[in-house]
Design a protein around this motif. Structure first.
Motif, PDB file in Angstrom:
ATOM      1  N   PRO B 113       3.990 -23.260  14.355  1.00 51.40           N
ATOM      2  CA  PRO B 113       2.775 -22.462  14.196  1.00 51.40           C
ATOM      3  C   PRO B 113       2.164 -22.725  12.814  1.00 51.40           C
ATOM      4  CG  PRO B 113       4.721 -21.090  13.928  1.00 51.40           C
ATOM      5  CD  PRO B 113       5.212 -22.455  14.312  1.00 51.40           C
ATOM      6  N   VAL B 114       0.925 -23.193  12.767  1.00 52.58           N
ATOM      7  CA  VAL B 114       0.299 -23.551  11.498  1.00 52.58           C
ATOM      8  C   VAL B 114      -0.643 -22.436  11.052  1.00 52.58           C
ATOM      9  CG1 VAL B 114      -1.253 -25.180  10.356  1.00 52.58           C
ATOM     10  CG2 VAL B 114       0.515 -26.023  11.894  1.00 52.58           C
ATOM     11  N   ASP B 115      -0.488 -21.969   9.817  1.00 52.81           N
ATOM     12  CA  ASP B 115      -1.303 -20.874   9.300  1.00 52.81           C
ATOM     13  C   ASP B 115      -2.549 -21.347   8.582  1.00 52.81           C
ATOM     14  OD1 ASP B 115       0.545 -18.426   9.733  1.00 52.81           O
ATOM     15  OD2 ASP B 115       1.847 -19.991   8.931  1.00 52.81           O
ATOM     16  N   ALA B 116      -2.472 -22.514   7.972  1.00 53.48           N
ATOM     17  CA  ALA B 116      -3.640 -23.028   7.246  1.00 53.48           C
ATOM     18  C   ALA B 116      -3.540 -24.545   7.194  1.00 53.48           C
ATOM     19  CB  ALA B 116      -3.678 -22.454   5.833  1.00 53.48           C
ATOM     20  N   HIS B 117      -4.665 -25.172   6.973  1.00 59.46           N
ATOM     21  CA  HIS B 117      -4.696 -26.633   6.903  1.00 59.46           C
ATOM     22  C   HIS B 117      -5.463 -27.062   5.664  1.00 59.46           C
ATOM     23  CE1 HIS B 117      -4.976 -30.804   7.882  1.00 59.46           C
ATOM     24  NE2 HIS B 117      -6.289 -30.759   7.939  1.00 59.46           N
ATOM     25  N   ILE B 118      -4.974 -28.103   5.001  1.00 58.52           N
ATOM     26  CA  ILE B 118      -5.673 -28.679   3.848  1.00 58.52           C
ATOM     27  C   ILE B 118      -6.180 -30.055   4.274  1.00 58.52           C
ATOM     28  CG2 ILE B 118      -5.517 -29.325   1.426  1.00 58.52           C
ATOM     29  CD1 ILE B 118      -3.154 -27.417   1.144  1.00 58.52           C
ATOM     30  N   PRO B 119      -7.483 -30.204   4.521  1.00 57.30           N
ATOM     31  CA  PRO B 119      -7.986 -31.486   5.027  1.00 57.30           C
ATOM     32  C   PRO B 119      -8.107 -32.521   3.915  1.00 57.30           C
ATOM     33  CG  PRO B 119      -9.804 -29.945   4.775  1.00 57.30           C
ATOM     34  CD  PRO B 119      -8.551 -29.203   4.369  1.00 57.30           C
ATOM     35  N   GLY B 120      -8.216 -33.780   4.319  1.00 58.83           N
ATOM     36  CA  GLY B 120      -8.401 -34.866   3.356  1.00 58.83           C
ATOM     37  C   GLY B 120      -7.468 -36.015   3.655  1.00 58.83           C
ATOM     38  N   CYS B 121      -7.828 -37.187   3.179  1.00 66.20           N
ATOM     39  CA  CYS B 121      -6.974 -38.363   3.421  1.00 66.20           C
ATOM     40  C   CYS B 121      -6.887 -39.200   2.160  1.00 66.20           C
ATOM     41  CB  CYS B 121      -7.505 -39.194   4.575  1.00 66.20           C
ATOM     42  SG  CYS B 121      -6.398 -40.549   5.010  1.00 66.20           S
ATOM     43  N   PRO B 122      -6.009 -38.825   1.253  1.00 66.31           N
ATOM     44  CA  PRO B 122      -5.312 -37.546   1.189  1.00 66.31           C
ATOM     45  C   PRO B 122      -6.172 -36.498   0.485  1.00 66.31           C
ATOM     46  CG  PRO B 122      -4.567 -38.967  -0.591  1.00 66.31           C
ATOM     47  CD  PRO B 122      -5.606 -39.743   0.165  1.00 66.31           C
ATOM     48  N   PRO B 123      -5.848 -35.200   0.634  1.00 67.76           N
ATOM     49  CA  PRO B 123      -6.571 -34.193  -0.152  1.00 67.76           C
ATOM     50  C   PRO B 123      -6.259 -34.381  -1.637  1.00 67.76           C
ATOM     51  CG  PRO B 123      -4.722 -33.196   1.035  1.00 67.76           C
ATOM     52  CD  PRO B 123      -4.807 -34.620   1.486  1.00 67.76           C
ATOM     53  N   ALA B 124      -7.275 -34.237  -2.465  1.00 63.69           N
ATOM     54  CA  ALA B 124      -7.076 -34.404  -3.913  1.00 63.69           C
ATOM     55  C   ALA B 124      -6.274 -33.221  -4.457  1.00 63.69           C
ATOM     56  CB  ALA B 124      -8.429 -34.505  -4.614  1.00 63.69           C
ATOM     57  N   PRO B 125      -5.578 -33.416  -5.572  1.00 66.87           N
ATOM     58  CA  PRO B 125      -4.736 -32.330  -6.111  1.00 66.87           C
ATOM     59  C   PRO B 125      -5.498 -31.025  -6.304  1.00 66.87           C
ATOM     60  CG  PRO B 125      -4.338 -34.359  -7.325  1.00 66.87           C
ATOM     61  CD  PRO B 125      -5.454 -34.652  -6.380  1.00 66.87           C
ATOM     62  N   ALA B 126      -6.730 -31.116  -6.809  1.00 64.07           N
ATOM     63  CA  ALA B 126      -7.503 -29.886  -7.056  1.00 64.07           C
ATOM     64  C   ALA B 126      -7.762 -29.149  -5.739  1.00 64.07           C
ATOM     65  CB  ALA B 126      -8.815 -30.227  -7.753  1.00 64.07           C
ATOM     66  N   GLU B 127      -7.987 -29.912  -4.665  1.00 61.82           N
ATOM     67  CA  GLU B 127      -8.224 -29.283  -3.360  1.00 61.82           C
ATOM     68  C   GLU B 127      -6.955 -28.618  -2.837  1.00 61.82           C
ATOM     69  OE1 GLU B 127     -11.475 -32.745  -2.289  1.00 61.82           O
ATOM     70  OE2 GLU B 127      -9.617 -32.647  -1.139  1.00 61.82           O
ATOM     71  N   ILE B 128      -5.824 -29.262  -3.067  1.00 58.15           N
ATOM     72  CA  ILE B 128      -4.556 -28.671  -2.625  1.00 58.15           C
ATOM     73  C   ILE B 128      -4.327 -27.345  -3.353  1.00 58.15           C
ATOM     74  CG2 ILE B 128      -2.055 -28.982  -2.539  1.00 58.15           C
ATOM     75  CD1 ILE B 128      -2.555 -32.017  -2.394  1.00 58.15           C
ATOM     76  N   VAL B 129      -4.547 -27.356  -4.662  1.00 60.18           N
ATOM     77  CA  VAL B 129      -4.350 -26.135  -5.452  1.00 60.18           C
ATOM     78  C   VAL B 129      -5.299 -25.043  -4.966  1.00 60.18           C
ATOM     79  CG1 VAL B 129      -4.545 -25.131  -7.760  1.00 60.18           C
ATOM     80  CG2 VAL B 129      -3.510 -27.390  -7.475  1.00 60.18           C
ATOM     81  N   GLN B 130      -6.547 -25.428  -4.733  1.00 62.65           N
ATOM     82  CA  GLN B 130      -7.554 -24.462  -4.296  1.00 62.65           C
ATOM     83  C   GLN B 130      -7.147 -23.817  -2.963  1.00 62.65           C
ATOM     84  OE1 GLN B 130     -11.251 -26.417  -3.620  1.00 62.65           O
ATOM     85  NE2 GLN B 130     -12.446 -24.530  -3.607  1.00 62.65           N
TER      86      GLN B 130
END
Lengths: 514, 149
Positions: B113-130
């Protein structure tokens, strides 16, 4: 070369020689005796076109610009041949892989266990055979049941590690046999990340391979793209514009540089030297940002395509790029001094994870791992391609073969890359960065082999096309060649030094497993 | 809503355990950067932990290869309740060039069961933190936006 001169990738043709299965070992021994270097092996299933199985071994001879393919045909009903591993140990994993994926048996292989397929995969189902669908999903067992090879004896402790690791590390399974803190033996079960990259590529038009090829491995993405492009460009006689040649070389050197910065940061992290690790990771991040700004992607995805490169560098950006690289170079020089003059740190690296020159040669080590064990080989010089034909880099070697040698080597190679990048950017010729495909390219046929020196060593793409579509694609990466070295380098070391030794080889799981 | 509980409890700190389920190593490279000197995610109460037992969130990258499915399931089971699962990168969301091959899966949502997704290929570090910070800020039951942590 002059700036206006068009550039051909097809100047060095392939020579294909056929041999019987029984003659193979003799032919390979003869090739090795005259200094041939083994590059890759590739099996193929030709039963649908009236043949059996085909097994190619690719060599580079020192006196010839092209590559040599030694081809053996095996009958469809009994695909077996005497194992080449006894005469060419570097093929030991290639043979196990072909046994898993094609059902081709290397008779007398010293370690015929499964390599790529999981242990619960049904016997007799070989997914790269043409009659096996790309999306076959046999049921999984709850316990995959790998039986590692362990050292025996009283007091020997077995320590399993992985496939999930404690840090942010790729997935792979290690089985240590320990006596106290000393590692007696290491066995690994990789290919946990096997994604079926080669099967996915089959049947696609050559032009549609980019998204999969570049995602074989993010850390060597530009190298993978360039190898795919070289194979295709050879086959269709596609000339590159000089600016495209330079830009492609610049992308490959940038990739080497940020990978070396990553490894330079990782080694002090493995000893608890946090200041150096932090500074190294700042430099890596700066390089990634520079790549994102200049080329459109931090990991260089989507930058290299057949015919040249996708995106040109505006003239204004070039001066800025050179300034930023010059600043990074100064900062890396300071970090080198700080690290290499730290007696405690250097002491920790000395004698850790020694790879002897003999073992490196026997097992076919490539890249920095080979050069740090006094094996002077580098495809940029040994088989010059792209702008390396005009700008041959200095081949750096170290003698000691330990973690310290691999670290020093990366500092020195980064220095060479900075120098090379500055010269390439300075001399960037005018004109287009990409050329349209020649007529008939969409129906291209035949075998193309692209290879280049990735940050980790030789990366070889074997691409067989039929009517413009991919019939067989094999990727043999530097990490695939170098993983077995780790098992040779760790026995006798302390378990606490394992992460340090592992990082110094900088083996990538994704491009080994594919 | 299934997520209200954990999000309410985990407002001030988020301990992350990561599983690579067949990525190209791009997501790992960016994830590793978030605790480095440039992004310094620890200052927000975010940290990467060594054991799933210490984790609130399981991040997963890759399409979930056949060989990693079992290890991923066991790692997930080892994370204490309440727990969140975050898929990282396009492959994990099923947009993988190798999706559905004999060796690769359909993404994380097909097995957990997935609660949230971080998109990107790959997602940049700032986006992951956000994205991870947004998980901490999610409103719990009975909260209003003004009460967000």
């Amino acid at each position: 070369m002059s700036a206006a001169e068009p550039w051909s990738q097809s100047g060095a043709p392939l020579t294909i020689r056929e041999a019987d299965a029984g003659e193979l070992a003799g032919a390979v021994t003869a090739a090795l005796a005259v200094g041939a270097r083994y590059l890759t092996a590739a099996a193929a299933d030709e039963r649908a076109v009236g043949g059996g199985f085909r097994l190619d071994h690719v060599f580079r001879f020192p006196d010839r610009p092209g590559l040599d393919v030694l081809r053996v045909r095996l009958p469809a009903d009994r695909p077996e041949y005497p194992s080449l591993t006894p005469v060419l140990p570097a093929v030991h994993w290639d043979e196990r892989e072909a046994q898993d994926l094609f059902g081709i048996t290397p008779l007398g292989h010293p370690d015929p266990r499964r390599l790529v397929l999981p242990d619960d995969w049904p016997a007799g189902l070989h997914p790269l055979r043409k009659d096996v669908p790309w999306n076959v999903h046999p049921p999984c067992a709850a316990e995959p049941g790998w039986a590692p090879r362990l050292a025996g004896g009283e007091g020997v402790v077995f320590m399993p590690v992985g496939p999930v690791h404690a840090g942010i590390i790729e997935s792979g399974h290690f089985a240590f046999s320990l006596m106290g803190e000393t590692i007696l033996h290491l066995d690994v079960r990789l290919f946990q990340k096997h994604r079926g990259v080669e099967k996915i590529l089959e049947g696609r038009p050559w032009a549609d391979a980019g998204d999969a090829v570049e995602r074989t491995c993010a850390a060597c993405s530009a190298s993978h793209q360039a190898a795919w492009c070289e194979a295709v460009e050879q086959l269709v006689d596609w000339e590159l514009p000089a600016r495209g040649v330079y830009l492609r070389t610049i992308l490959l050197e940038c990739e080497r540089l940020y990978n070396h910065l990553n490894d330079i940061a990782a080694i002090p992290a493995g000893t608890g030297f946090a200041v150096a690790a932090m500074e190294g990771s700042v430099l890596k991040e700066q390089m990634l940002r520079l790549q994102g700004a200049a080329f459109g992607h931090r990991y260089l995805f989507g930058t290299i395509r057949p015919g040249g490169v996708v995106r040109d560098l505006p003239t204004d950006d070039i001066a800025e790029l050179r300034r930023r690289l010059a600043r990074l170079r100064v900062r890396l020089g300071r970090l080198a001094q700080r690290m290499l003059r730290h007696p405690g740190f250097v002491d920790r690296l000395q004698g850790a994870g020694v790879l002897s020159r003999r073992t490196a040669l026997d097992l076919g080590a490539v890249g920095p791992s080979a050069r740090a064990s006094a094996v002077a080989q580098d495809l940029r010089v040994d088989r010059p391609y792209l702008a390396y034909r005009a700008f041959a880099p200095m081949v750096v070697t170290e003698q000691a073969g330990d973690v310290g040698a691999r670290l020093r080597l990366r500092f020195r190679e980064a220095e060479v890359s900075f120098e090379l990048l500055d010269r390439l950017l300075h001399g960037l010729p005018p004109g287009p960065c990409r050329r349209e495909a020649p007529g008939g390219a969409e129906r291209a046929e035949g075998l193309g082999i692209g290879c280049n020196e990735s940050p980790r060593g030789a990366n070889v793409h074997y691409v067989q096309l039929r009517a413009g579509r991919i019939e067989r694609y094999r990727i043999r990466t530097a990490s695939f060649a170098n993983w077995p070295l780790l098992m040779e380098a760790v026995p006798g070391n302390l378990i606490g030094d394992f992460p340090l030794i592992n990082k110094s080889f900088e083996l990538c799981y994704a491009c080994c497993d594919r | 809503m299934r997520n209200d509980g954990p999000r309410n409890i985990l407002r001030r700190s988020l301990q992350v355990r990561h599983v690579d389920a067949g990525s190209c190593n791009g997501c790992e490279s960016e994830l590793a950067a978030i605790t480095g000197p440039v992004y310094d995610a620890q200052r927000y109460g975010l940290d990467i932990v060594a054991s799933p037992r210490h984790a609130d969130v399981l991040t997963v990258s890759g399409p979930v290869t056949r060989q990693m499915a079992e290890a991923l399931g066991r790692t997930h089971a080892a994370v204490g309740q309440p727990r969140l699962v975050v898929s990282v990168g396009d492959c994990a969301a099923g947009r993988c060039p190798f999706r559905g091959s004999y060796a690769a899966g359909e993404g994380v949502a097909a097995v957990l069961p997935v609660d949230a997704h971080i998109p990107g290929c790959p997602p940049a570090p700032a986006e992951i933190v956000q994205h991870l910070r947004a998980l901490m800020r999610g409103p719990g039951p009975g909260q209003t936006a003004g009460q967000r942590g």
